[in-house]
Each structure stands twice: as structure tokens, then as C-alpha cells.
Design a protein around this motif. Structure first.
Motif: not given
Ligand code: ZN
Length: 213
Positions: A177-190
Motif C-alpha cells: 500500500g503506502d507503507e514502506i516494508v522493506g529496502c534493498l540496494t540494486v545494481e545491474p547484473y554484470m
């Protein structure tokens, strides 16, 4: 609240439009308001974003793998000191079975057609941590990238046709919904694991080598 006066960023939505409504209570801190969305889509400075999402009490860790989530895809620019968000949808895949001492790697795919459909590597902490740790990771990496870009520019100015490659890092705020439930850092896969190849001196397979060295 810190007593340190904040330098106003001329491009930051929050610096220019301070939220005049009542301050959020701790249990509502990760519920995004219309003002938050407006700020994130328009761009907020690093200090304002940390101020909004920093928490010593609430720690997150994504425990639902192989599911699709709505998310905010946050990119940081060192040149403007701005974080800007785009609404997106991501599929959090399986663990890549790569664990560092603090973080693990997870397959991530963007279902939003605007992003290229290739795979991304998501990184989450093994133990639940505050969102600020992820944001600071991205800020550090993109600051390094900023200097690498400046260095590459100077190489080109000297007609040196070489470049140092640097993998950009971005943040994903996973929403329910409008709640932040998680956080990740993302990088393109090489493709290709260069680190592994160069470190793998003892198990070198000579079958396919044309030249002995
Ligand atoms: Zn600001």
C-alpha cells in the motif's frame, strides 16, 4: 531532532516546501503521504531524505522472496545531491546464494516496462537494519562513481581512451500500500564474474588456453 542548521538545497522539494502538517508519529513514519510522494517524485536532497526515513527503532528485512511488490525506485545524483523516485513494480526472486559478512544477494527483476528487462542484483542485510543504512550505501557508492566519472573525463581530455567502469547502485523502497516494508540496494547484473576469475589462480583450467603463461 538535531540542532544542526540545515543548508537549503535549491533543487530539493522538501527544502523548498517544508511540510507544515503535524510531525509524523513513530508508528506512522513509514506511511507515505501525498506530500512524501510529491517530494520523492520531484527530488529531495540527501539530508532531507535521511531526516524523513532515519529510524533507530524500525529495522527492516525483506522476508518474502519470490513475490512481486510495488516499489519506489530511488536514484541518487551526487552532482545535484538529489534523490529522485519513480514508481515501479519489482519481482523479488530467489537468493543468489552469495552472502557477504553483512549482506546477501537476491535476484531482482523490474516488471515496469520502462526499465530494461535484464536482471538486477538486490542486496539486503542479513540482519534487519534501519533504512538509512541502505540509503547511505547508495550515497557512498554514487559519490565514488561521481569521482570515477570526473577521472574518466580527465582521461578523455588527455586523449587517453580508457575508462574505469563502475557499477551504479540504486535503492528500492518496497511498498505494501503506502507503507514502506522493506529496502534493498540494486545494481545491474554484470555477466561474468570477473572477481572470481582473477582470484581463481589455483584452479586454472588450461584446456582452453591458447597461450601458456
Ligand atoms: Zn532538502
Amino acid at each position: 531532532t538535531s540542532a544542526r542548521p540545515q543548508r537549503k538545497s535549491p533543487l530539493c522539494y522538501t527544502c523548498l516546501n517544508p511540510n507544515k502538517s503535524a510531525p509524523v508519529t513513530p508508528d506512522e513514519q513509514f506511511l507515505l503521504s501525498q506530500h512524501d510522494y510529491r517530494a520523492l517524485l520531484a527530488g529531495v536532497c540527501h539530508q532531507c531524505l535521511l531526516k524523513r526515513l532515519h529510524s533507530d527503532e524500525t529495522k527492516v528485512k525483506l522476508n518474502k522472496e519470490t513475490t512481486a511488490h510495488n516499489a519506489l525506485h530511488l536514484k541518487f545524483s551526487k552532482a545535484t545531491d538529489l534523490w529522485t523516485a519513480k514508481e515501479t513494480c519489482v519481482y523479488i526472486g530467489k537468493s543468489m546464494n552469495m552472502k557477504g559478512s553483512q549482506r546477501e544477494a537476491i535476484w531482482v527483476n523490474f516488471l515496469h516496462q520502462e526499465e530494461r528487462l535484464s536482471s538486477y542484483v538486490g542486496k539486503d542485510y542479513l540482519k534487519p537494519r534501519g533504512i538509512q543504512f541502505h540509503l547511505m550505501d547508495v550515497e557512498r557508492q554514487m559519490t565514488a562513481q561521481h569521482y570515477v566519472t570526473e577521472f574518466n573525463k580527465s582521461l578523455y581530455d588527455k586523449d587517453v581512451m580508457a575508462q574505469i567502469f563502475f557499477i551504479p547502485s540504486e535503492a528500492l523502497l518496497i511498498l505494501n500500500g503506502d507503507e514502506i516494508v522493506g529496502c534493498l540496494t540494486v545494481e545491474p547484473y554484470m555477466l561474468g564474474n570477473f572477481v572470481k576469475l582473477t582470484n581463481n589462480t589455483r584452479k586454472k583450467d588450461k584446456t582452453f588456453q591458447a597461450t601458456e603463461y
